[in-house]
Scaffold this motif. Structure first.
Motif, PDB file in Angstrom:
ATOM      1  N   TYR A 229       4.327  25.888 -32.741  1.00  0.00           N
ATOM      2  CA  TYR A 229       3.163  25.785 -31.851  1.00  0.00           C
ATOM      3  C   TYR A 229       3.231  24.454 -31.108  1.00  0.00           C
ATOM      4  CZ  TYR A 229       1.733  29.754 -34.582  1.00  0.00           C
ATOM      5  OH  TYR A 229       1.711  30.996 -35.184  1.00  0.00           O
ATOM      6  N   VAL A 230       3.245  24.542 -29.791  1.00  0.00           N
ATOM      7  CA  VAL A 230       3.315  23.357 -28.939  1.00  0.00           C
ATOM      8  C   VAL A 230       1.894  23.015 -28.488  1.00  0.00           C
ATOM      9  CG1 VAL A 230       4.309  22.350 -26.850  1.00  0.00           C
ATOM     10  CG2 VAL A 230       5.615  24.062 -28.155  1.00  0.00           C
ATOM     11  N   TRP A 231       1.458  21.807 -28.804  1.00  0.00           N
ATOM     12  CA  TRP A 231       0.091  21.376 -28.509  1.00  0.00           C
ATOM     13  C   TRP A 231       0.089  20.322 -27.415  1.00  0.00           C
ATOM     14  CZ3 TRP A 231      -4.114  22.938 -31.878  1.00  0.00           C
ATOM     15  CH2 TRP A 231      -3.708  23.681 -32.985  1.00  0.00           C
ATOM     16  N   ASP A 232      -0.918  20.368 -26.558  1.00  0.00           N
ATOM     17  CA  ASP A 232      -1.180  19.278 -25.619  1.00  0.00           C
ATOM     18  C   ASP A 232      -1.838  18.155 -26.433  1.00  0.00           C
ATOM     19  OD1 ASP A 232      -2.860  17.627 -23.774  1.00  0.00           O
ATOM     20  OD2 ASP A 232      -2.065  18.988 -22.246  1.00  0.00           O
ATOM     21  N   TRP A 233      -1.169  17.014 -26.527  1.00  0.00           N
ATOM     22  CA  TRP A 233      -1.621  15.932 -27.403  1.00  0.00           C
ATOM     23  C   TRP A 233      -2.962  15.352 -26.949  1.00  0.00           C
ATOM     24  CZ3 TRP A 233      -1.316  14.469 -32.059  1.00  0.00           C
ATOM     25  CH2 TRP A 233      -1.512  13.145 -32.466  1.00  0.00           C
ATOM     26  N   GLN A 234      -3.190  15.299 -25.640  1.00  0.00           N
ATOM     27  CA  GLN A 234      -4.448  14.732 -25.143  1.00  0.00           C
ATOM     28  C   GLN A 234      -5.591  15.736 -25.179  1.00  0.00           C
ATOM     29  OE1 GLN A 234      -3.234  13.248 -21.297  1.00  0.00           O
ATOM     30  NE2 GLN A 234      -2.524  11.294 -22.148  1.00  0.00           N
ATOM     31  N   THR A 241       3.535  28.943 -27.555  1.00  0.00           N
ATOM     32  CA  THR A 241       3.983  29.402 -28.872  1.00  0.00           C
ATOM     33  C   THR A 241       5.446  29.806 -28.750  1.00  0.00           C
ATOM     34  OG1 THR A 241       1.775  30.184 -29.471  1.00  0.00           O
ATOM     35  CG2 THR A 241       3.617  31.073 -30.727  1.00  0.00           C
ATOM     36  N   LEU A 242       6.303  29.152 -29.553  1.00  0.00           N
ATOM     37  CA  LEU A 242       7.739  29.440 -29.493  1.00  0.00           C
ATOM     38  C   LEU A 242       8.121  30.357 -30.645  1.00  0.00           C
ATOM     39  CD1 LEU A 242       9.110  25.839 -28.785  1.00  0.00           C
ATOM     40  CD2 LEU A 242       8.636  27.649 -27.128  1.00  0.00           C
ATOM     41  N   SER A 243       8.644  31.534 -30.300  1.00  0.00           N
ATOM     42  CA  SER A 243       9.129  32.475 -31.299  1.00  0.00           C
ATOM     43  C   SER A 243      10.607  32.202 -31.534  1.00  0.00           C
ATOM     44  CB  SER A 243       8.919  33.900 -30.799  1.00  0.00           C
ATOM     45  OG  SER A 243       9.365  34.817 -31.761  1.00  0.00           O
ATOM     46  N   MET A 244      11.017  32.132 -32.800  1.00  0.00           N
ATOM     47  CA  MET A 244      12.407  31.776 -33.091  1.00  0.00           C
ATOM     48  C   MET A 244      13.205  32.952 -33.620  1.00  0.00           C
ATOM     49  SD  MET A 244      12.069  27.984 -34.736  1.00  0.00           S
ATOM     50  CE  MET A 244      10.717  28.437 -35.797  1.00  0.00           C
ATOM     51  N   LYS A 279      12.472  19.914 -24.432  1.00  0.00           N
ATOM     52  CA  LYS A 279      11.628  20.067 -23.254  1.00  0.00           C
ATOM     53  C   LYS A 279      12.480  20.465 -22.055  1.00  0.00           C
ATOM     54  CE  LYS A 279       8.039  17.384 -20.812  1.00  0.00           C
ATOM     55  NZ  LYS A 279       7.474  16.014 -20.719  1.00  0.00           N
ATOM     56  N   ASN A 280      12.004  21.446 -21.312  1.00  0.00           N
ATOM     57  CA  ASN A 280      12.686  21.884 -20.094  1.00  0.00           C
ATOM     58  C   ASN A 280      12.260  21.014 -18.908  1.00  0.00           C
ATOM     59  OD1 ASN A 280      13.929  24.296 -21.297  1.00  0.00           O
ATOM     60  ND2 ASN A 280      11.798  24.979 -21.496  1.00  0.00           N
ATOM     61  N   GLU A 281      13.019  21.112 -17.824  1.00  0.00           N
ATOM     62  CA  GLU A 281      12.708  20.320 -16.625  1.00  0.00           C
ATOM     63  C   GLU A 281      11.303  20.606 -16.104  1.00  0.00           C
ATOM     64  OE1 GLU A 281      15.561  20.312 -13.485  1.00  0.00           O
ATOM     65  OE2 GLU A 281      17.223  19.797 -14.822  1.00  0.00           O
ATOM     66  N   GLY A 282      10.864  21.848 -16.245  1.00  0.00           N
ATOM     67  CA  GLY A 282       9.535  22.210 -15.739  1.00  0.00           C
ATOM     68  C   GLY A 282       8.393  21.795 -16.641  1.00  0.00           C
ATOM     69  N   GLY A 283       8.722  21.200 -17.818  1.00  0.00           N
ATOM     70  CA  GLY A 283       7.659  20.729 -18.718  1.00  0.00           C
ATOM     71  C   GLY A 283       7.352  21.670 -19.862  1.00  0.00           C
ATOM     72  N   THR A 284       7.922  22.900 -19.836  1.00  0.00           N
ATOM     73  CA  THR A 284       7.740  23.804 -20.975  1.00  0.00           C
ATOM     74  C   THR A 284       8.775  23.451 -22.047  1.00  0.00           C
ATOM     75  OG1 THR A 284       9.250  25.425 -20.004  1.00  0.00           O
ATOM     76  CG2 THR A 284       6.886  25.680 -19.516  1.00  0.00           C
ATOM     77  N   TRP A 285       8.633  24.092 -23.192  1.00  0.00           N
ATOM     78  CA  TRP A 285       9.519  23.810 -24.326  1.00  0.00           C
ATOM     79  C   TRP A 285      10.287  25.052 -24.724  1.00  0.00           C
ATOM     80  CZ3 TRP A 285       9.910  18.906 -26.703  1.00  0.00           C
ATOM     81  CH2 TRP A 285       9.057  17.938 -26.145  1.00  0.00           C
TER      82      TRP A 285
END
Length: 472
Positions: A229-234, A241-244, A279-285
């Motif tokens: 789970y990728v959270w915005d820290w602020q 949500t990254l499925s592996m 992290k991808n160039e567009g800011g997603t993970w």
């Protein structure tokens, strides 16, 4: 020389400065009696690891908790290197959340580091009332001065991956870190990297699923986690949500220590994989598998195929080496991660495990080994269990290992651990070429504890380490 911690605040200014820190002399670790034959509280053990000390390899202090069957598990600090610039902060309190009772103990290790004492107890009802969370796991200190603890579930034992916030001075429960209604479906570990405005959390299973042991049918039913789970820290909310693939039971997660780094690794226990997230160039993970430990075809075990079960991972403070434990197969591994996309195996050491010669398990097919490893005997003791929790010295030259995972799973997979207690071992690390070598003169045998054999778990040094401290 490293900056003295007292000059600026707790910890070190950078991970590389931390590597110049003093050699560890004592280690704190929780010892568990739940699911053993001893009816006694869990306790915090202090172990002398100074080779020059007459008490080397001995438990020099035991601090029992005031309750039974808490299941102490992981430990964290009231403050760490994330508060390095704040002179008002000092690392004096160890925070011990209980995995099963959901109680939180705050222990004073500042007054007498070699004889910790109980400072405060936070009762489960306080956490339930203010947070709606229970079954607590990882503790991290924040730059705000607060302490954040992840949860596995709600009060009834259903899955709920939220975060309890404590005041870092008073240890009052402030509420949840995440927004109301914003918890992840499941929880376990987490790591944050503020320069990229991100936190990533992992998941094990709902407490009701894992509490009493492992059932293969629960895997078939999809009850074990396989997401990050990728959270915005602020904003304190999940943004992705990254499925592996081959990512069952992602447990320990580690960003690279460099606070500018936008990548890290997670160990997926049941799939026995290491996955790299980035992290991808567009800011997603995104996430990709970079290491796979192949299962072994076996006879005389719970299932016809035995996974490695990667249960703990660590990164050296210079981000050069990754270490992990294969709790079931019984080996500890070291990988060079200079190229994080292509980790290279540089060290491997068998420290017990389920496939040793002369045991109940026969290996029928093995993609890695030509023969089953020999049982491990250290200072006359045959070591039960397999390598589990690991901690690296600041300079990266010594690795400490304990052998208990979680009391209910210990009882199921390694009943000898319940009868004989766990051990603490020390491995010497070649930091130039890579390589691991057992120190034959180091053994802490928790089978000889005064009240009976105990299960020792996570290790912490008084000045912080590579899994407690985060740089911002």
């Amino acid at each position: 020389m490293a900056t003295k911690c007292g000059n600026c605040g707790p910890g070190y200014s950078t991970p590389l400065e931390a590597m110049k820190g003093p050699r560890e002399e004592i280690v704190y670790l929780p010892c568990i009696y739940r699911n053993t034959d001893t009816e006694a509280p869990d306790y915090l053990a202090t172990v002398d690891v100074d080779p020059k000390s007459p008490q080397y390899c001995q438990v020099i202090h035991r601090l029992p908790m005031p309750n039974l069957k808490d299941e102490l598990h992981h430990l964290g600090w009231n403050t760490c290197s994330s508060c390095f610039g704040d002179r008002t902060k000092s690392r004096t309190k160890l925070v011990l959340p209980s995995l099963i009772s959901s109680r939180i103990y705050v222990v004073d290790v500042g007054s007498e580091p070699r004889a910790p004492k109980l400072h405060k107890v936070i009762e489960p009802k306080d956490i339930h009332a203010k947070c709606g969370l229970a079954f607590l796991h990882t503790t991290h200190c924040l730059a705000s001065g607060e302490v954040m603890i992840s949860s596995l579930g709600d009060v009834k034992g259903n899955g709920k991956g939220g975060f309890v916030l404590l005041d870092g001075e008073t240890f009052e429960v402030k509420g949840t870190w995440e927004r109301p209604g914003g918890a992840a479906p499941l929880g376990y570990d987490f790591w944050y990297q503020p320069r990229h405005n991100v936190m990533i959390s992992t998941e094990w299973a709902a407490p009701n699923v894992l509490r009493d042991g492992f059932k293969p049918a629960d895997v078939e039913a999809g009850l074990y986690g396989s997401h990050l789970y990728v959270w915005d820290w602020q904003r304190h909310e999940i943004v992705q949500t990254l499925s592996m693939e081959d990512g069952l039971i992602p447990l320990e997660i580690r960003f690279l220590h460099n606070p500018d780094a936008a990548q890290g690794f997670v160990g997926c226990a049941l799939s026995a994989t290491i996955q790299r997230f980035y992290k991808n160039e567009g800011g997603t993970w995104s996430v990709e598998k970079v290491i796979q430990v192949p299962p072994k075809k076996v006879k005389g075990w719970l299932l016809p195929e035995m996974p490695g079960l990667i249960t703990d991972i660590l990164l050296s403070l210079d981000d050069r080496f990754l270490y992990f434990s294969n709790w079931l197969h019984g080996d500890l591994r070291q990988y060079d991660i200079s190229d994080p996309q292509r980790p290279r195996l540089t060290g491997q050491l068998f420290l017990g495990g389920s496939i040793v010669k002369g045991g109940p398990v026969q290996v029928l097919e093995d993609q890695e080994l030509k023969s089953q490893p020999e049982p491990l005997v250290v200072k006359g003791k045959r070591v039960p269990g397999g390598p589990q929790m690991i901690q690296l010295s600041l300079d990266g030259k010594r690795l400490y290992v304990t052998t208990s995972l979680y009391s209910a799973w210990d009882k199921q997979f390694y009943p000898d651990l319940i009868r004989e207690g766990s051990v603490m071992l020390q491995v010497d690390v070649d930091t130039v070429k890579g390589g691991l070598k057992l120190n034959p003169n180091f053994l802490v045998d928790f089978g000889k504890e005064p009240l009976g054999p105990a299960l020792a778990h996570e290790l912490r040094y008084p000045g912080g380490d590579c899994s407690s401290d985060i740089w911002i």
